[in-house]
Design a protein around this motif. Structure first.
Motif, PDB file in Angstrom:
ATOM      1  N   ARG A   1       0.998  -1.063   0.020  1.00  0.00           N
ATOM      2  CA  ARG A   1      -0.038   0.128   0.021  1.00  0.00           C
ATOM      3  C   ARG A   1       0.948   1.396   0.004  1.00  0.00           C
ATOM      4  NH1 ARG A   1      -1.824   0.822   4.435  1.00  0.00           N
ATOM      5  NH2 ARG A   1      -1.553  -0.830   5.639  1.00  0.00           N
TER       6      ARG A   1
ATOM      7  N   LYS B   1      -9.782  -2.176   1.658  1.00  0.00           N
ATOM      8  CA  LYS B   1      -9.436  -1.355   2.527  1.00  0.00           C
ATOM      9  C   LYS B   1     -10.145   0.262   2.231  1.00  0.00           C
ATOM     10  CE  LYS B   1      -6.183  -3.309   4.724  1.00  0.00           C
ATOM     11  NZ  LYS B   1      -6.434  -3.875   5.734  1.00  0.00           N
TER      12      LYS B   1
ATOM     13  N   HIS C   1     -10.676  -2.075  11.756  1.00  0.00           N
ATOM     14  CA  HIS C   1      -9.515  -3.011  11.225  1.00  0.00           C
ATOM     15  C   HIS C   1      -9.441  -4.023  12.231  1.00  0.00           C
ATOM     16  CE1 HIS C   1      -5.136  -2.986   9.836  1.00  0.00           C
ATOM     17  NE2 HIS C   1      -5.876  -3.804   9.188  1.00  0.00           N
TER      18      HIS C   1
ATOM     19  N   SER D   1      -1.347  -3.592  10.577  1.00  0.00           N
ATOM     20  CA  SER D   1      -0.861  -4.687   9.226  1.00  0.00           C
ATOM     21  C   SER D   1       0.310  -5.249   9.658  1.00  0.00           C
ATOM     22  CB  SER D   1      -0.600  -3.825   8.007  1.00  0.00           C
ATOM     23  OG  SER D   1      -1.727  -2.766   7.880  1.00  0.00           O
TER      24      SER D   1
ATOM     25  N   ASP E   1      -9.254  -9.397   9.137  1.00  0.00           N
ATOM     26  CA  ASP E   1      -9.085  -8.141   8.816  1.00  0.00           C
ATOM     27  C   ASP E   1     -10.029  -7.065   9.127  1.00  0.00           C
ATOM     28  OD1 ASP E   1      -6.733  -6.476   7.893  1.00  0.00           O
ATOM     29  OD2 ASP E   1      -7.954  -6.396   6.023  1.00  0.00           O
TER      30      ASP E   1
ATOM     31  N   ARG F   1       1.898 -12.315  -0.563  1.00  0.00           N
ATOM     32  CA  ARG F   1       0.683 -12.400   0.033  1.00  0.00           C
ATOM     33  C   ARG F   1       0.252 -13.850  -0.516  1.00  0.00           C
ATOM     34  NH1 ARG F   1      -1.921  -8.309   3.322  1.00  0.00           N
ATOM     35  NH2 ARG F   1      -0.393  -6.763   3.568  1.00  0.00           N
TER      36      ARG F   1
ATOM     37  N   PHE G   1      -6.635   3.959   7.635  1.00  0.00           N
ATOM     38  CA  PHE G   1      -7.983   3.562   7.049  1.00  0.00           C
ATOM     39  C   PHE G   1      -9.174   4.214   7.580  1.00  0.00           C
ATOM     40  CE2 PHE G   1      -5.416  -0.711   7.777  1.00  0.00           C
ATOM     41  CZ  PHE G   1      -4.902  -0.551   6.187  1.00  0.00           C
TER      42      PHE G   1
HETATM   43  C1  OXD Z   1      -3.197  -4.433   5.753  1.00  0.00           C
HETATM   44  C2  OXD Z   1      -3.685  -5.622   4.952  1.00  0.00           C
HETATM   45  O1  OXD Z   1      -2.122  -3.831   5.004  1.00  0.00           O
HETATM   46  O2  OXD Z   1      -4.505  -6.082   5.592  1.00  0.00           O
HETATM   47  O3  OXD Z   1      -3.631  -4.078   6.529  1.00  0.00           O
HETATM   48  O4  OXD Z   1      -3.342  -5.984   3.777  1.00  0.00           O
END
Ligand code: OXD
Ligand code: MN
Length: 581
Positions: free
Chosen positions: A69, A206, A226, A248, A273, A364, A444
């Motif tokens: 991100r 997100k 989150h 994260s 998440d 991931r 977020f």
């Molecule tokens: C984050 C994710 O970056 O869940 O929080 O991917």
């Protein structure tokens, strides 16, 4: 597919701007998914993994400059700057559209524009919400199939013709110089251009389920957080549901799927998440997981740290930026104690140990939640699950004890607002730097964070029995740099103490910052955590805390008069108690 006319008109406008070769409405079917995979295998977007050991699993290698991100390129574009607040990047809506419009103009020439109606939340839930996103990335379409419910099911949940969050996504030219992730809360609109990476590109996650949903939740009186959701089952078969906010890549997926090392206890997974929570007619906090799959961090996921996730990703999984073995199996740091010979790194280059990590630190896996061995049987209950406890956890080498409990709801909100953490590879930038991350929502929260604290405070009085609020830190180290707590499956011991506190049986001792487990109250039987180590893990050091609270006070100054009074008062009270006054 019966499509809303408002959505159709909007899709037409975006096609006019981006000029794709064709527009395809995604129906979410298996045939569509298979077709996407086939075309991505053909053009090299995906590599097939070993069909015997990893059936229907694929590897995607993203652009080397598009691996996490990008918060510095993420903006809240509310009309007034104060609505975004001091912790968000802000751009005026007109300026944002002019800038990103330039990047989007003709961006889809020669490409297919997929239009994806998607549902966040279980089918049939009054809490579920619809999004319609367009994208020119087949990888994004396939990932949305896994992470959300796509197709007719989404359209059926629209309560009005315009009842959806609209999202525009284009890969653009993938250059960070021409990348923007824009949120327009007043228009319920997302524009994302220049990145194909998960959190920037899978707009349901997100952008929708946290940034826009948090703004919507504030208006409508609920919470978009989150947070993971788990059910903790005791030896008598009673299940207590908890939700936990953690930054994260700080062990949220591992906790969500924890395999208990404590005999008789078990953890059920409901989400890893995001939690959408609301107060029901009886004053009970309830939660659903808006997602359908897990987009988890691969490094350090192993049969030891997370056996459920390791089993889950053995089929039907899309891997991104992991390393590849000569047997065409995925590999990442921590999966096995030693790297196998002959690895290709995340960019496909022959790898040797001196090169650094073979898998990207933010590599991931994307897999359906239903594949998780610990998935709760009721994880898609439209009415959600009752939440009895909330956890705020961060990654801190020192200061923060293993676990402590807030005195009450408002104090718990203060503890959440006070959270800071050491940064990880989930975002671009420096790793290991302490940054403020209230409630793990700093990247977020779709509106002014001071108002967000106020919204949390306002939820408390609406609850018949407010959930207990806990603070945890699995990452505290001793003077030699060794972790004080074994973590992973042993964390269930901490969950057990929480369940006992919720039931009124767990013993605790008051400190200036909250209640820690009383001696003997935290079950460490059968571990190598002796009494001294446990005392050290639970210790509240007044000097360290006073310094941390000074830093917190400086952070709060940024909110000016908008900071809710109870938050400032709790800070002052904590400082007074720590000074022993
Ligand atoms: C984050 C994710 O970056 O869940 O929080 O991917
Ligand atoms: Mn996350």
């Amino acid at each position: 597919m019966a499509v809303s006319s408002v959505a159709e008109k909007w899709v037409g406008e975006i096609a006019g701007l981006t000029r794709p070769a064709r527009v395809v409405w995604s129906d979410g079917s298996k045939a569509e998914y298979d077709g996407l995979i086939e075309s991505m295998l053909a053009d090299g977007t995906l590599l097939a993994l070993n069909p015997r050991t990893y059936p229907n699993c694929y590897l995607h290698r993203s652009h080397p400059q598009d691996v996490a991100r990008t918060e510095q390129l993420t903006f809240i574009c509310s009309r007034a700057r104060e609505e975004a607040g001091p912790t968000n990047n802000w751009m005026a809506p007109a300026e944002a559209k002019a800038k990103a419009g330039g990047y989007l103009r003709d961006a889809m020439r020669g490409r297919t524009m997929w239009t994806i109606p998607y549902l966040m939340g279980p089918p049939g839930s009054p809490m579920s919400r619809v999004g319609v996103m367009v994208t020119d990335s087949p990888y994004v379409v396939a990932s949305m199939h896994i992470m959300t419910r796509v197709g007719q099911v989404a359209l059926q949940h629209m309560r009005r013709d315009d009842d959806f969050i609209a999202g525009v996504h284009s890969l653009g030219d993938l250059s960070p110089e021409r990348r923007l992730i824009l949120h327009f809360p007043e228009e319920r609109l997302i524009w994302s251009v220049g990145s194909g990476y998960g959190g920037n590109a899978l707009l349901g996650k997100k952008c929708h389920a946290l940034r826009l949903a948090s703004a919507q939740a504030r208006q409508e009186g609920w919470l978009a957080e989150h947070m993971l959701i788990i059910g903790v089952e005791d030896p008598e078969g009673r299940v207590t549901y908890l939700a936990a906010a953690m930054p994260s890549a700080s062990g949220k997926t591992n906790l969500a799927m924890a395999v208990s090392r404590l005999p008789g206890w078990r953890v059920w997974t409901l989400g890893d998440d995001i939690a959408w929570m609301w107060v029901d007619a009886q004053g009970q906090l309830r939660a659903i997981n808006p997602e359908r799959g897990f987009f988890g961090v691969a490094p350090n996921t192993s049969p030891k740290t997370n056996p459920s996730a390791t089993a889950m990703v053995r089929s039907n999984t899309i891997f991104t930026n992991v390393a590849l073995t000569p047997e065409r199996e995925p590999w990442w740091e921590g999966l096995t104690p030693q790297p196998p010979a002959g690895l290709a790194d995340w960019q496909g280059r022959p790898w040797k140990p001196a090169d650094g990590p073979a898998a990207h630190p933010n590599s991931r896996f994307t897999a359906l939640a239903e594949q998780c061995p610990s998935i709760a049987p009721n994880w898609e209950d439209p009415q959600g699950v009752p939440i009895s406890g909330l956890i705020f956890g961060s990654r801190r080498t020192n200061v923060i004890p293993l676990v402590f409990e807030a005195f009450d709801w408002a104090h718990g909100v203060f503890l959440g607002s006070a959270m800071s953490t050491e940064t990880t590879a989930a975002i671009t930038g420096k790793v290991g730097v302490v940054r403020r991350d209230p409630m793990a929502m700093i990247p977020f929260c779709g509106y002014n964070m001071a108002d967000y604290f106020g919204h949390w405070l306002a939820v408390g009085p609406r609850l018949a029995t407010p959930p207990r609020i806990f603070r945890v830190n699995w990452f505290r180290r001793d003077a030699d740099g060794k972790f004080l707590w074994p973590g992973y499956g042993e964390n269930v011991r901490v969950l057990k103490w929480m369940v006992e506190r919720i039931r009124g049986t767990g013993r605790a001792e008051e400190t200036p910052i909250g209640c820690v487990p009383a001696p003997g109250a935290l079950d460490v039987s059968g571990t190598d955590v002796g009494p001294d180590r446990l005392r050290e893990a639970l210790r509240c050091d007044a000097g360290e805390w006073l310094q941390a609270l000074d830093e917190l006070g400086q952070f709060f100054t940024g909110f000016g008069a908008r900071l809710p009074k109870p938050i400032a008062e709790h800070l002052a009270t904590a400082q007074r108690r720590l000074r022993g006054q």
